[in-house]
Structures are given as structure tokens and as C-alpha cells.
Write an enzyme that holds these catalytic residues in place. Structure first.
Site, mmCIF file in Angstrom:
data_model
loop_
_atom_site.group_PDB
_atom_site.id
_atom_site.type_symbol
_atom_site.label_atom_id
_atom_site.label_comp_id
_atom_site.label_asym_id
_atom_site.label_seq_id
_atom_site.Cartn_x
_atom_site.Cartn_y
_atom_site.Cartn_z
ATOM 1 N N GLU A 47 -52.432 -29.431 -3.530
ATOM 2 C CA GLU A 47 -51.683 -28.250 -3.081
ATOM 3 C C GLU A 47 -52.396 -26.966 -3.506
ATOM 4 O OE1 GLU A 47 -47.672 -28.817 -4.507
ATOM 5 O OE2 GLU A 47 -47.317 -30.396 -3.028
ATOM 6 N N GLU A 58 -53.603 -38.465 2.680
ATOM 7 C CA GLU A 58 -54.239 -39.218 3.773
ATOM 8 C C GLU A 58 -55.507 -38.535 4.249
ATOM 9 O OE1 GLU A 58 -51.077 -38.383 3.422
ATOM 10 O OE2 GLU A 58 -49.752 -39.522 4.748
ATOM 11 N N CYS A 89 -47.587 -37.029 7.953
ATOM 12 C CA CYS A 89 -47.174 -35.868 8.748
ATOM 13 C C CYS A 89 -47.912 -35.875 10.089
ATOM 14 C CB CYS A 89 -47.462 -34.577 7.981
ATOM 15 S SG CYS A 89 -49.214 -34.134 7.979
HETATM 16 N N1 THU Z 1 -47.840 -35.077 1.616
HETATM 17 C C1 THU Z 1 -48.840 -36.003 1.639
HETATM 18 O O1 THU Z 1 -49.796 -35.909 0.856
HETATM 19 N N2 THU Z 1 -48.761 -37.019 2.531
HETATM 20 C C2 THU Z 1 -47.689 -37.251 3.339
HETATM 21 O O2 THU Z 1 -47.672 -38.244 4.055
HETATM 22 C C3 THU Z 1 -46.559 -36.329 3.347
HETATM 23 C C4 THU Z 1 -46.727 -35.095 2.536
HETATM 24 C C5 THU Z 1 -47.874 -34.026 0.588
HETATM 25 C C6 THU Z 1 -48.157 -32.631 1.053
HETATM 26 C C7 THU Z 1 -47.518 -31.806 -0.039
HETATM 27 O O3 THU Z 1 -48.424 -31.688 -1.110
HETATM 28 C C8 THU Z 1 -46.354 -32.667 -0.507
HETATM 29 O O4 THU Z 1 -46.611 -33.977 -0.047
HETATM 30 C C9 THU Z 1 -45.010 -32.207 -0.009
HETATM 31 O O5 THU Z 1 -45.009 -32.068 1.357
#
Ligand code: THU
Length: 133
Positions: A47, A58, A89
Site C-alpha cells: 500500500e 496478485e 479485484c
Molecule cells: N488486495 C489484494 O492484495 N488482493 C486482493 O485480491 C484484494 C485486495 C489488497 C489491496 C489493499 O492493499 C487491501 O487488499 C485492501 O483492499
């Protein structure tokens, strides 16, 4: 893929989660991508203080593999503390459809790693944006 390979990949994704950088959402995600070469590429979500720059686990795993020359993939496992496991997502679905269309998606909750749900990429994104010329 064998049940052993499946469990190995899910375990690798669970392990990758420890390197997540998720101070904003506190939602730690791990991914592990198995290339046809046999190598496994791990990823975790990263993040940013500028929230929109966040990269999902992913995509981190996929970009690592692609940037090391991998071209074909068997499966990707994604793990987080979420009932049923985390579904990728839309952005990740698009990239998986483009670069790993034949990969099997494995998702699991950290609390139940043996309970793996499996999906094809085409089921996740039936009509991806594709070549335009
Ligand atoms: N996130 C992922 O890394 N993979 C997913 O499949 C869904 C969301 C992360 C992005 C962000 O850092 C956190 O999860 C919340 O959305």
C-alpha cells in the site's frame, strides 16, 4: 495440478503474507504464482500513503514472474483472513486474463488453508479487454 501442489502453493501464499505492507487497510494478502517452469513467485499487497498507488498481492506476484521472463502459468493462490478467501479485484482479473489465462485460481482463508476454492480465470472475467489491433 495435484492436491499436494495445490497445498504447496496455498502455503506459499500464506507465507508471502508476512511481507504485506498494509498499514492503511490492515488487510494483509499473500499470493503465490506457479509458472510452467516450476518456479513459484510470491507476492504481497503493497500500500501507498497515496492510496490509489496500492498494488495487490496478485499483481506483485505476476509482475515479478513476468519481469523474470516467465510466459506461462499453472496456478495462482491468494490467501487472506477472510471467510472463503479473497477474490481478486477487477484490475487483477484483467491482468490475469491477459498474462495467465490458463492459470487456475486458488483462494483460501488463513484460518482454513485446507479449504481451497478453485476458479478458472475465464469464469472470473468472461470478456476481458483484449487486442485492439
Ligand atoms: N488486495 C489484494 O492484495 N488482493 C486482493 O485480491 C484484494 C485486495 C489488497 C489491496 C489493499 O492493499 C487491501 O487488499 C485492501 O483492499
Amino acid at each position: 495440478m495435484t492436491p499436494e501442489q495445490c497445498q504447496m502453493l496455498v502455503a506459499a501464499a500464506a507465507g508471502a503474507r508476512r511481507f504485506a505492507r498494509a498499514p492503511y487497510s490492515k488487510f494483509r494478502v499473500g499470493a503465490a504464482l506457479l509458472a510452467r517452469s516450476g518456479k513459484v513467485y510470491a507476492g504481497a499487497n503493497i500500500e501507498s500513503a497515496s492510496y490509489g498507488l496500492t498494488c495487490c498481492a496478485e499483481r506483485v506476484a505476476l509482475f515479478k514472474a513476468l519481469s523474470e521472463g516467465e510466459t506461462a502459468f499453472v496456478a495462482i493462490a491468494v490467501v487472506a483472513r477472510l471467510r472463503g478467501g479473497p477474490m481478486p479485484c477487477g484490475a487483477c482479473r484483467q491482468l490475469l486474463a491477459e498474462y495467465a489465462p490458463d492459470a487456475l485460481l486458488l483462494v483460501a482463508d488463513t484460518k482454513a488453508l485446507k479449504n481451497v476454492r478453485k476458479f478458472t480465470i475465464s469464469a472470473l472475467l468472461p470478456e476481458p479487454f483484449g487486442k485492439f489491433r
